[in-house]
Design a protein around this motif. Structure first.
Motif, PDB file in Angstrom:
ATOM      1  N   ASN A 177       0.812  -1.222   0.000  1.00  0.00           N
ATOM      2  CA  ASN A 177       0.000   0.000   0.000  1.00  0.00           C
ATOM      3  C   ASN A 177       0.845   1.272   0.000  1.00  0.00           C
ATOM      4  OD1 ASN A 177       1.003  -0.107   2.553  1.00  0.00           O
ATOM      5  ND2 ASN A 177      -0.955   0.022   3.608  1.00  0.00           N
ATOM      6  N   ASN A 178       2.082   1.203  -0.480  1.00  0.00           N
ATOM      7  CA  ASN A 178       2.938   2.375  -0.636  1.00  0.00           C
ATOM      8  C   ASN A 178       3.354   2.999   0.695  1.00  0.00           C
ATOM      9  OD1 ASN A 178       4.296   3.780  -2.684  1.00  0.00           O
ATOM     10  ND2 ASN A 178       2.827   5.448  -2.676  1.00  0.00           N
ATOM     11  N   SER A 179       3.176   2.269   1.803  1.00  0.00           N
ATOM     12  CA  SER A 179       3.531   2.781   3.119  1.00  0.00           C
ATOM     13  C   SER A 179       3.733   1.599   4.061  1.00  0.00           C
ATOM     14  CB  SER A 179       2.412   3.686   3.640  1.00  0.00           C
ATOM     15  OG  SER A 179       2.785   4.213   4.891  1.00  0.00           O
ATOM     16  N   PHE A 180       4.289   1.886   5.252  1.00  0.00           N
ATOM     17  CA  PHE A 180       4.432   0.833   6.250  1.00  0.00           C
ATOM     18  C   PHE A 180       3.073   0.247   6.596  1.00  0.00           C
ATOM     19  CE2 PHE A 180       8.428   3.075   7.762  1.00  0.00           C
ATOM     20  CZ  PHE A 180       9.283   2.039   7.405  1.00  0.00           C
ATOM     21  N   SER A 181       3.041  -1.056   6.784  1.00  0.00           N
ATOM     22  CA  SER A 181       1.832  -1.723   7.251  1.00  0.00           C
ATOM     23  C   SER A 181       1.522  -1.269   8.671  1.00  0.00           C
ATOM     24  CB  SER A 181       2.062  -3.243   7.230  1.00  0.00           C
ATOM     25  OG  SER A 181       1.035  -3.894   7.938  1.00  0.00           O
ATOM     26  N   LYS A 182       0.251  -1.245   9.013  1.00  0.00           N
ATOM     27  CA  LYS A 182      -0.135  -0.930  10.392  1.00  0.00           C
ATOM     28  C   LYS A 182       0.162  -2.115  11.303  1.00  0.00           C
ATOM     29  CE  LYS A 182      -2.795   2.927   9.538  1.00  0.00           C
ATOM     30  NZ  LYS A 182      -1.816   3.766   8.975  1.00  0.00           N
ATOM     31  N   GLU A 183       0.276  -3.313  10.698  1.00  0.00           N
ATOM     32  CA  GLU A 183       0.532  -4.520  11.471  1.00  0.00           C
ATOM     33  C   GLU A 183       2.018  -4.842  11.468  1.00  0.00           C
ATOM     34  OE1 GLU A 183      -2.066  -7.923  10.860  1.00  0.00           O
ATOM     35  OE2 GLU A 183      -3.189  -6.671   9.461  1.00  0.00           O
ATOM     36  N   GLY A 184       2.425  -5.517  12.506  1.00  0.00           N
ATOM     37  CA  GLY A 184       3.808  -5.956  12.592  1.00  0.00           C
ATOM     38  C   GLY A 184       4.121  -6.357  14.004  1.00  0.00           C
ATOM     39  N   LYS A 185       5.085  -7.208  14.132  1.00  0.00           N
ATOM     40  CA  LYS A 185       5.498  -7.653  15.452  1.00  0.00           C
ATOM     41  C   LYS A 185       6.647  -6.775  15.911  1.00  0.00           C
ATOM     42  CE  LYS A 185       7.038 -11.702  17.941  1.00  0.00           C
ATOM     43  NZ  LYS A 185       7.362 -13.102  17.874  1.00  0.00           N
ATOM     44  N   THR A 186       6.501  -6.211  17.101  1.00  0.00           N
ATOM     45  CA  THR A 186       7.555  -5.373  17.663  1.00  0.00           C
ATOM     46  C   THR A 186       8.445  -6.215  18.553  1.00  0.00           C
ATOM     47  OG1 THR A 186       6.148  -3.426  17.588  1.00  0.00           O
ATOM     48  CG2 THR A 186       8.038  -3.341  19.066  1.00  0.00           C
ATOM     49  N   LEU A 187       9.734  -6.169  18.285  1.00  0.00           N
ATOM     50  CA  LEU A 187      10.702  -6.897  19.090  1.00  0.00           C
ATOM     51  C   LEU A 187      11.350  -5.944  20.068  1.00  0.00           C
ATOM     52  CD1 LEU A 187      12.482  -8.839  16.212  1.00  0.00           C
ATOM     53  CD2 LEU A 187      10.629  -9.646  17.658  1.00  0.00           C
ATOM     54  N   THR A 188      11.407  -6.336  21.304  1.00  0.00           N
ATOM     55  CA  THR A 188      12.109  -5.564  22.323  1.00  0.00           C
ATOM     56  C   THR A 188      13.133  -6.488  22.959  1.00  0.00           C
ATOM     57  OG1 THR A 188      10.103  -4.335  22.745  1.00  0.00           O
ATOM     58  CG2 THR A 188      11.846  -4.122  24.361  1.00  0.00           C
ATOM     59  N   LEU A 189      14.389  -6.246  22.656  1.00  0.00           N
ATOM     60  CA  LEU A 189      15.445  -7.066  23.209  1.00  0.00           C
ATOM     61  C   LEU A 189      15.736  -6.616  24.630  1.00  0.00           C
ATOM     62  CD1 LEU A 189      17.773  -7.116  20.092  1.00  0.00           C
ATOM     63  CD2 LEU A 189      16.050  -8.789  20.753  1.00  0.00           C
ATOM     64  N   PRO A 190      16.159  -7.513  25.518  1.00  0.00           N
ATOM     65  CA  PRO A 190      16.395  -7.094  26.906  1.00  0.00           C
ATOM     66  C   PRO A 190      17.510  -6.067  27.007  1.00  0.00           C
ATOM     67  CG  PRO A 190      17.178  -9.330  26.517  1.00  0.00           C
ATOM     68  CD  PRO A 190      16.447  -8.908  25.285  1.00  0.00           C
ATOM     69  N   LEU A 191      17.316  -5.103  27.892  1.00  0.00           N
ATOM     70  CA  LEU A 191      18.303  -4.057  28.124  1.00  0.00           C
ATOM     71  C   LEU A 191      19.315  -4.565  29.135  1.00  0.00           C
ATOM     72  CD1 LEU A 191      19.140  -1.098  27.653  1.00  0.00           C
ATOM     73  CD2 LEU A 191      17.658  -0.478  29.530  1.00  0.00           C
ATOM     74  N   MET A 192      20.585  -4.548  28.778  1.00  0.00           N
ATOM     75  CA  MET A 192      21.634  -5.043  29.659  1.00  0.00           C
ATOM     76  C   MET A 192      22.131  -3.900  30.535  1.00  0.00           C
ATOM     77  SD  MET A 192      21.929  -8.189  28.702  1.00  0.00           S
ATOM     78  CE  MET A 192      23.493  -8.787  29.226  1.00  0.00           C
ATOM     79  N   LEU A 193      22.205  -4.130  31.833  1.00  0.00           N
ATOM     80  CA  LEU A 193      22.685  -3.113  32.750  1.00  0.00           C
ATOM     81  C   LEU A 193      23.949  -3.591  33.441  1.00  0.00           C
ATOM     82  CD1 LEU A 193      19.390  -2.037  34.538  1.00  0.00           C
ATOM     83  CD2 LEU A 193      20.527  -0.928  32.645  1.00  0.00           C
ATOM     84  N   LEU A 194      24.889  -2.692  33.616  1.00  0.00           N
ATOM     85  CA  LEU A 194      26.089  -2.987  34.371  1.00  0.00           C
ATOM     86  C   LEU A 194      25.958  -2.275  35.715  1.00  0.00           C
ATOM     87  CD1 LEU A 194      28.761  -2.446  31.607  1.00  0.00           C
ATOM     88  CD2 LEU A 194      27.822  -4.609  32.387  1.00  0.00           C
TER      89      LEU A 194
END
Length: 195
Positions: A177-194
């Protein structure tokens, strides 16, 4: 009097902010001959590598600049003959290329390649070689057809001695449709803290 543990919180906060700061994102679009978009990508990227100088090996990190451009050699591909390609150029002879492929249900960045020019003295000062190098790698960037790939955390792609880190990436190929789909899976990788 400072609260207990207050001295630890400030470095931790600075560490978190350092991980969240990166170059500005940009939108890259590939269109066919009719002006219809077939690939859209919105991300910022950072590169890190090492190179040789007369005084030894040197590490360097640099961001994809906001003035990076989609090259005319990018393509929507031809049915059963070639797959879509996004080629982004920046600096003095550097290109980042994402080659897409698909099957009946999914598409992916099958191959990513990065060409960098050691003659670019702004990024590679005192390089002992002035050659152009190419590195490439298969990636895990994929999504269902008619859906966008979205990763809000950092995603690293290792290509020999170069690491490309994508930040807040939204990528979609084979657009309908000439644009980003409204659907999609969002990936959130874990945030590493020191700590």
């Amino acid at each position: 009097m400072a609260a207990p543990g207050g001295a630890r919180r400030q470095p931790l906060l600075l560490l978190l902010l350092a991980g969240l700061l990166h170059g500005a994102s940009a939108v890259f679009t590939v269109k066919d001959g009719n002006g219809t978009a077939c690939i859209m990508a919105n991300f910022s990227a950072a590169f890190s590598t090492n190179y040789n100088t007369k005084s030894g090996s040197k590490n360097v990190s640099f961001d994809l600049p906001p003035n990076a451009e989609v090259l005319n050699s990018s393509s929507c591909g031809k049915e059963n003959a070639s797959d879509p390609t996004l080629m982004i150029a920046f600096g003095r002879g550097h290109t980042l290329t994402l080659n897409f492929t698909r099957n009946a249900t999914r598409y992916s960045v099958h191959m990513m390649s990065f060409v960098y020019n050691l003659a670019d003295t702004e990024i590679f000062p005192n390089a002992s070689s002035k050659e152009t190098k190419t590195v490439e790698s298969i990636t895990d960037i994929m999504a269902d057809i008619n859906k966008k790939y979205r990763c809000v955390s950092s995603n690293q792609i290792h290509m020999n001695n170069v690491t490309v880190t994508f930040h807040d990436a939204t990528i979609q190929a084979y657009l309908s449709n000439n644009s980003f789909s409204k659907e999609g899976k969002t990936l959130t990788l874990p945030l590493m803290l020191l700590v």
